[in-house]
Scaffold this active site. Structure first.
Site, PDB file in Angstrom:
ATOM      1  N   GLU A  44      51.844  58.806  29.802  1.00  7.61           N
ATOM      2  CA  GLU A  44      52.434  58.029  30.850  1.00  7.61           C
ATOM      3  C   GLU A  44      51.505  58.095  32.042  1.00  7.61           C
ATOM      4  OE1 GLU A  44      54.560  59.770  29.148  1.00  7.61           O
ATOM      5  OE2 GLU A  44      56.009  58.485  28.156  1.00  7.61           O
TER       6      GLU A  44
ATOM      7  N   GLN B 139      67.953  62.572  28.625  1.00  3.02           N
ATOM      8  CA  GLN B 139      66.637  61.809  29.168  1.00  3.02           C
ATOM      9  C   GLN B 139      67.120  61.087  30.456  1.00  3.02           C
ATOM     10  OE1 GLN B 139      64.509  59.649  26.079  1.00  3.02           O
ATOM     11  NE2 GLN B 139      63.433  61.630  25.878  1.00  3.02           N
TER      12      GLN B 139
ATOM     13  N   LYS C  95      69.800  50.774  31.012  1.00  7.26           N
ATOM     14  CA  LYS C  95      69.620  50.372  29.627  1.00  7.26           C
ATOM     15  C   LYS C  95      70.505  49.289  29.469  1.00  7.26           C
ATOM     16  CE  LYS C  95      68.913  51.478  24.803  1.00  7.26           C
ATOM     17  NZ  LYS C  95      68.840  52.655  23.828  1.00  7.26           N
TER      18      LYS C  95
ATOM     19  N   MET D  27      33.646  72.264  42.037  1.00  4.58           N
ATOM     20  CA  MET D  27      34.004  72.057  43.398  1.00  4.58           C
ATOM     21  C   MET D  27      34.867  73.150  43.914  1.00  4.58           C
ATOM     22  SD  MET D  27      33.453  70.364  46.087  1.00  4.58           S
ATOM     23  CE  MET D  27      33.220  68.763  45.941  1.00  4.58           C
TER      24      MET D  27
HETATM   25  C1  LIG Z   1      45.047  67.233  39.290  1.00  3.17           C
HETATM   26  C2  LIG Z   1      44.483  68.300  40.108  1.00  3.17           C
HETATM   27  N1  LIG Z   1      44.279  69.503  40.104  1.00  3.17           N
HETATM   28  C3  LIG Z   1      43.402  70.487  41.026  1.00  3.17           C
HETATM   29  C4  LIG Z   1      42.612  69.699  41.748  1.00  3.17           C
HETATM   30  C5  LIG Z   1      41.799  70.712  42.508  1.00  3.17           C
HETATM   31  N2  LIG Z   1      40.313  70.424  42.399  1.00  3.17           N
HETATM   32  C6  LIG Z   1      39.703  69.615  43.074  1.00  3.17           C
HETATM   33  S1  LIG Z   1      38.014  69.463  42.337  1.00  3.17           S
HETATM   34  C7  LIG Z   1      38.229  70.554  41.244  1.00  3.17           C
HETATM   35  C8  LIG Z   1      37.414  71.185  39.943  1.00  3.17           C
HETATM   36  C9  LIG Z   1      36.901  69.856  39.347  1.00  3.17           C
HETATM   37  O1  LIG Z   1      36.175  70.508  38.419  1.00  3.17           O
HETATM   38  P1  LIG Z   1      35.293  69.305  37.299  1.00  3.17           P
HETATM   39  O2  LIG Z   1      36.429  68.212  36.753  1.00  3.17           O
HETATM   40  O3  LIG Z   1      34.792  70.214  36.191  1.00  3.17           O
HETATM   41  O4  LIG Z   1      34.389  68.901  38.184  1.00  3.17           O
HETATM   42  P2  LIG Z   1      33.181  69.185  39.079  1.00  3.17           P
HETATM   43  O5  LIG Z   1      33.673  69.682  40.321  1.00  3.17           O
HETATM   44  O6  LIG Z   1      32.521  70.410  38.317  1.00  3.17           O
HETATM   45  O7  LIG Z   1      31.998  68.237  39.126  1.00  3.17           O
HETATM   46  C10 LIG Z   1      39.600  71.065  41.470  1.00  3.17           C
HETATM   47  C11 LIG Z   1      40.260  71.871  40.178  1.00  3.17           C
HETATM   48  C12 LIG Z   1      42.602  68.427  41.771  1.00  3.17           C
HETATM   49  N3  LIG Z   1      41.841  67.935  42.536  1.00  3.17           N
HETATM   50  N4  LIG Z   1      43.300  67.542  40.993  1.00  3.17           N
END
Ligand SMILES: Cc1ncc(C[n+]2csc(CCOP(=O)(O)OP(=O)(O)O)c2C)c(N)n1
Lengths: 583, 180
Positions: A49, A112, A161, A474
Site C-alpha cells: 500500500e 484489523q 464497512k 548519502m
Molecule cells: C525511508 C528512509 N529511510 C532512511 C533515510 C535516510 N537516508 C537518506 S539518503 C540515504 C541513503 C540512500 O542510499 P541509496 O538509495 O543507495 O542512494 P545513494 O545515496 O547511494 O545515491 C538514507 C539511508 C531516508 N531518507 N528515507
C-alpha cells in the site's frame, strides 16, 4: 436514486474526475471493491500500500489533478502512511480511501481495527471517519475540495464497512462546496502589494527564490515575466527545479545544502529576496542566524502559517502566487541588474572550474554525475525524471537540466527513500505520452522494488536507472565527513538487479563504464515496455558542494579544484555537522 | 505576556483532538484551554491562554485556521473584554479558623458551597489575578484540593463576534503585517 455506500464512493469519484485509482483490497473495503467493477475506473493493483500512496502522489504531481488511492483497514491503512506524509510535506493533493471495521465494532480492537483517523491526523491536511451512509457523499466531495483547494495536501476518508453496505438516497449535488471553516483569504492586501513594489524598485541585488508553489499554482509564465521585466536572477529549491527553465539566461540553478556555491553566495549578498512559493526549509537556509543578512524579504505564499515561520520577512503576500503576480507584474518597472548578474557570473566561474563534467570527461570508474548528465543528453532534456532520495537525487538536481514544468518529481520535504519507482508508475499512468525515467539508488530502489510487478502488469513504458554504489551513499558521505569514515550500517549487499528484472520479464542492462552509458540509454529508449539499467558507479563518491548541517550558506565544502579527489573538511564543519540540531 | 485566543470550532467528534494535536506537533505552549458549548449547538467555543514569550500567538492563530473545523479565531488580549476563571478550593477549616475564612469569602465575594467536619469548599468566579490572590490567601489555612476551570473570555459591546456568511480567514495576515 438508491445507492449503497460502496456505490456512492464510485459515483462521487467518477464525478470528481477520477479515472485511475491505486490500491490493494482486503476485508473491510471489499464491498467498495465489489461495486467498483460496474464503474469506469481503472484500478492499479499495487504490491504494497505504500506504493499506492506514492503512485497517487506521483500521479497528482505530474497531472495537477487529485491522485487517489484505496486500502483496507488496519495494516492496509497504516501502510499508506509514509506516502501520505510524503504528500503532506510536499503539498500534493491526494485522496486516500480506507475501509474501517463495522461502526458497531469500532473501539473493540476488532480484527484489523486501527484508529486510522488518529494515526493519520498529523500527516494529512484533514481526515474523516464515516459511520453514517447519509453523510458519505458530502464527505467525499469535501475531501476532494480540501485536497485541492488552498495549499493542497492529502485527505483520508475512513469508511466503516457497514456504511459501504448500507443503502441511502443518492443525489449528486454539484453546487460549489462551501465549508463553514476553511475559507482562507486568497487575495493579497493592496498595502502589501504596494510595499512590495517599493522594495522591488529599490533593490540593487535581487534574487528570486523559486519554489514548488510556482508549479502548484501554475505561475511559470508570470514568474518568467517578473524575472525578465525586472532582470532578476532566479535560484531554485529542489522542488522548484523545473518551475523555471534551467537554460534561461536568468536561471542560476539550485540553492541550499547541495546547491551551487555561487547561487548561495548570491543569496548571501542579495539585498532583496523574492520568495515565490517556497518555505525557507532548513535545507535551503543553512543556519538561519546568518541567512542573507543584507536582504529584505518579500514572501508570497498561499499558506499564512509559512510567513515568519523560519525567516522573518519584510512583506508578506498571502495569496495564490499566480494571482499575486498577475496583480504585481503590470506595475513593475523595467529593471537592469546586469552588473549584479555579472558579479554572480564571476563567482560561477570558480564553480565551473571545479565542474566534474568538464574536468573529468572520462574516468576509470563510472561516476554518477556522468550517468545523470548523459541521461539528460540522451533524452534531450525532455524526459520526466522521477528521482529517489540520496546522492543520485542531488546529482539529478545538479546535472539534469529541466526546462519544462513538472518534469522533476521527487520527495523533497520528507526525503522518502523508495518513492521513485511507485511515484513514476503514477506519473506514467497520468502522462502516458511522456518519456518517464526512474533514477534511484541501490538502497532506495530495494525499498519498493516489488512495484516492478505493478509496472509490468500495467504494461507501462517506464525506464529505470539504478545508480548502484553498493552503499547507502548519502549516509556514507555524512559518515565520511562527520564520523571519521566509520561506516556503520551503510555498505549494502545487493542482488543482481538485472536478474531481478529478468524475473519479471523486464529487459535489463548492466553498465560500468562511461562509453556505454549513452548507447545503453538509447537501447532502453528503443525497447518498449519496462526497461532497467543498472549503472555500477564509483563506490565512494561525494556530493559537492555541501553546506554541513547547522552551517551558514557561506560555508560550503567545495568541489576539489581539479575535479577529482576529495576536499578536506575542517574541524569546525565537522563539529557543526555532528552537533546540528536538525540533520 | 499572556495572550488570550477565543476560537469557534465545529462541534464534531475529534475536533478537540485536532486542536490538541496541533499544539503538540507545533510545540505550542498553552497555559490553559477550555472548551464549552455556545448559543449555536453546532459550534463549540475554546478559550486558550498562551504564554507569548515562548509561543508566537499569531502563529497559533494562523495554524488554528488551517484546521478545517475552525470557524473563527479572535485574539481578545488587547480588546475590552470580560475575563473569568472559576476556582473551587477545599480548604482546612477547623472551628478555630472558620471565622477568618468567612471573612475572606465575604471580601472576595466568593461562596461556600460545602461544609465538612474539618474542611470547606469555597468557590470563586473572578478575574484570574483575583483568583490567584484569593487562593494565595487561603494557603496558610491548608489547601487540600484545588481546581480551576481555566479562563474564559468575551468581548464587551454590541458588535457581533463574526459574520459567518462573509468573514474570511484574513486576520492572520493583518497580524503578520502589524509585526513588521
Ligand atoms: C525511508 C528512509 N529511510 C532512511 C533515510 C535516510 N537516508 C537518506 S539518503 C540515504 C541513503 C540512500 O542510499 P541509496 O538509495 O543507495 O542512494 P545513494 O545515496 O547511494 O545515491 C538514507 C539511508 C531516508 N531518507 N528515507
Amino acid at each position: 436514486m438508491q445507492r449503497t455506500g460502496a456505490q456512492i464512493v464510485w459515483e462521487v469519484l467518477t464525478r470528481e474526475g477520477v479515472d485511475t485509482i491505486f490500491g490493494y483490497p482486503g476485508g473491510a473495503i471489499l464491498p467498495t471493491y465489489d461495486a467498483m467493477v460496474d464503474y469506469p475506473i481503472h484500478h492499479v493493483l499495487v504490491r504494497h500500500e505504500q506504493g499506492a500512496s506514492h503512485m497517487a502522489d506521483g500521479y497528482a504531481r505530474a497531472t495537477g489533478k487529485v491522485g487517489c488511492c484505496i486500502a483496507t483497514s488496519g495494516p492496509g491503512a497504516t501502510n499508506l502512511i509514509t506516502g501520505l506524509a510524503t504528500a503532506m510535506l510536499d503539498s500534493t493533493p491526494v485522496v486516500a480511501i480506507t475501509g474501517q471495521v463495522g461502526s458497531k465494532a469500532i473501539g473493540t480492537d476488532a480484527f484489523q481495527e486501527t484508529d486510522v483517523t488518529g494515526v493519520s491526523m498529523p500527516v494529512t491536511k484533514h481526515n474523516y471517519l464515516v459511520t453514517d451512509v447519509r453523510e458519505l457523499a458530502q464527505v467525499l466531495r469535501e475531501a476532494f475540495h480540501v485536497a485541492r483547494s488552498g495549499r493542497p495536501g492529502p485527505v483520508l476518508v475512513d469508511i466503516a464497512k457497514d456504511v459501504q453496505q448500507a443503502t441511502t438516497e443518492f443525489e449528486w449535488d454539484d453546487r460549489p462546496i462551501r465549508l463553514r471553516g476553511h475559507r482562507p483569504r486568497a487575495q493579497a492586501l493592496n498595502e502589501s502589494m504596494s510595499r512590495a513594489l517599493e522594495l522591488i524598485k529599490a533593490a540593487r541585488r535581487p534574487v528570486i527564490l523559486a519554489g514548488h508553489g510556482i508549479i502548484l499554482s501554475g505561475a511559470y509564465n508570470e514568474v518568467r515575466e517578473f524575472a525578465e521585466k525586472t532582470n532578476t536572477p532566479v535560484a531554485l529549491t529542489l522542488l522548484g527545479i523545473s518551475a523555471f527553465p534551467r537554460s534561461h539566461p536568468l536561471c542560476l540553478g539550485p540553492m541550499g545544502m547541495h546547491g551551487e556555491a555561487y547561487v548561495n553566495q548570491a543569496i548571501q549578498e542579495s539585498d532583496l529576496l523574492l520568495a515565490f512559493g517556497m518555505r525557507f526549509d532548513d535545507r535551503v537556509t543553512g543556519t538561519i542566524k546568518t541567512y542573507a543578512p543584507h536582504a529584505r524579504k518579500i514572501h508570497i505564499d498561499i499558506d499564512p502559517t509559512e510567513i515568519n515561520k523560519n525567516i522573518k520577512v519584510d512583506v508578506a503576500i498571502i495569496s495564490d502566487l499566480k494571482a499575486a503576480l498577475e496583480r504585481l507584474n503590470p506595475h513593475l518597472e523595467a529593471g537592469d541588474h546586469s552588473e549584479w548578474i555579472a558579479r554572480i557570473q564571476e563567482w560561477a566561474e570558480d564553480t565551473h572550474a571545479r565542474d566534474i563534467i568538464r574536468n573529468a570527461p572520462t574516468s576509470e570508474r563510472l561516476l554518477s554525475p556522468h550517468v545523470v548528465h548523459d541521461l539528460w543528453k540522451a533524452t534531450s532534456g525532455n524526459a520526466i525524471t522521477v528521482s529517489d532520495v540520496g546522492q543520485h537525487q542531488m546529482y539529478e538536481m545538479q546535472y539534469y537540466s529541466h526546462d519544462r514544468p513538472k518534469t522533476l518529481i521527487t520527495s523533497g520535504g520528507l526525503g522518502t527513500m523508495g518513492f521513485a519507482l511507485p511515484a513514476a508508475i503514477g506519473v506514467k499512468m497520468g502522462m502516458p505520452d511522456e518519456e518517464v525515467w526512474v533514477v534511484a539508488g541501490d538502497g532506495g530502489f530495494q525499498m519498493t522494488m516489488a512495484e516492478l510487478a505493478t509496472a509490468v502488469q500495467e504494461n507501462l513504458d517506464l525506464k529505470i536507472a539504478i545508480v548502484n554504489n553498493s552503499f547507502l551513499g548519502m549516509v556514507r558521505q555524512w559518515q565520511e565527513f562527520f564520523y571519521d569514515k566509520r561506516y556503520a550500517a551503510t555498505p549494502l549487499f545487493n542482488p543482481d538487479f538485472t536478474k531481478i528484472a529478468g524475473a519479471y520479464g523486464i529487459p535489463a542492462f548492466l553498465v560500468d563504464n562511461r562509453e556505454d552509458v549513452i548507447p545503453t540509454i538509447e537501447k532502453a529508449r528503443q525497447t518498449p515496455g519496462v526497461v532497467l539499467i543498472e549503472f555500477r558507479v564509483e563506490m565512494e563518491e561525494v556530493v559537492y558542494p555541501m553546506i554541513p548541517p547547522g552551517s551558514s550558506l557561506a560555508e560550503m565544502i567545495r568541489r576539489p579544484k581539479n575535479g577529482e579527489g576529495t576536499t578536506e573538511v575542517s574541524d569546525e564543519m565537522k563539529q557543526a555537522g555532528i552537533g546540528a540540531a536538525s540533520v | 505576556m499572556k495572550h488570550i485566543l477565543v476560537a469557534l470550532v465545529e462541534n464534531k467528534p475529534g475536533v478537540l483532538a485536532r486542536v490538541a494535536g496541533l499544539f503538540r506537533r507545533r510545540n505550542f505552549n498553552i497555559d490553559s484551554l477550555t472548551v464549552g458549548t455556545t448559543e449555536d449547538p453546532s459550534v463549540s467555543r475554546m478559550t486558550m491562554v498562551i504564554d507569548s514569550t515562548a509561543t508566537d500567538a499569531s502563529a497559533v492563530e494562523r495554524n488554528l485556521y488551517k484546521l478545517i473545523n475552525v470557524l473563527y479565531v479572535q485574539d481578545v488580549t488587547n480588546e475590552p473584554s470580560v475575563i473569568r476563571d472559576l476556582a473551587m478550593v477545599k480548604v482546612s477549616a477547623g472551628p478555630e479558623n472558620r471565622g477568618e475564612i468567612l471573612q475572606l469569602v465575604d471580601i472576595y465575594k466568593a461562596r461556600i458551597v460545602d461544609v465538612g467536619q474539618q474542611t470547606m469548599i469555597v468557590e470563586l468566579t473572578a478575574s484570574p489575578s483575583k483568583v490567584d490572590q484569593f487562593v494565595q490567601l487561603l494557603e496558610p489555612f491548608g489547601v487540600r484540593e484545588m481546581v480551576r476551570t481555566g479562563l474564559i473570555a468575551m468581548k464587551r459591546g454590541d458588535e457581533p463576534m463574526f459574520q459567518e456568511e462573509t468573514d474570511e480567514h484574513a486576520r492572520g495576515e493583518w497580524r503578520v503585517l502589524n509585526t513588521n
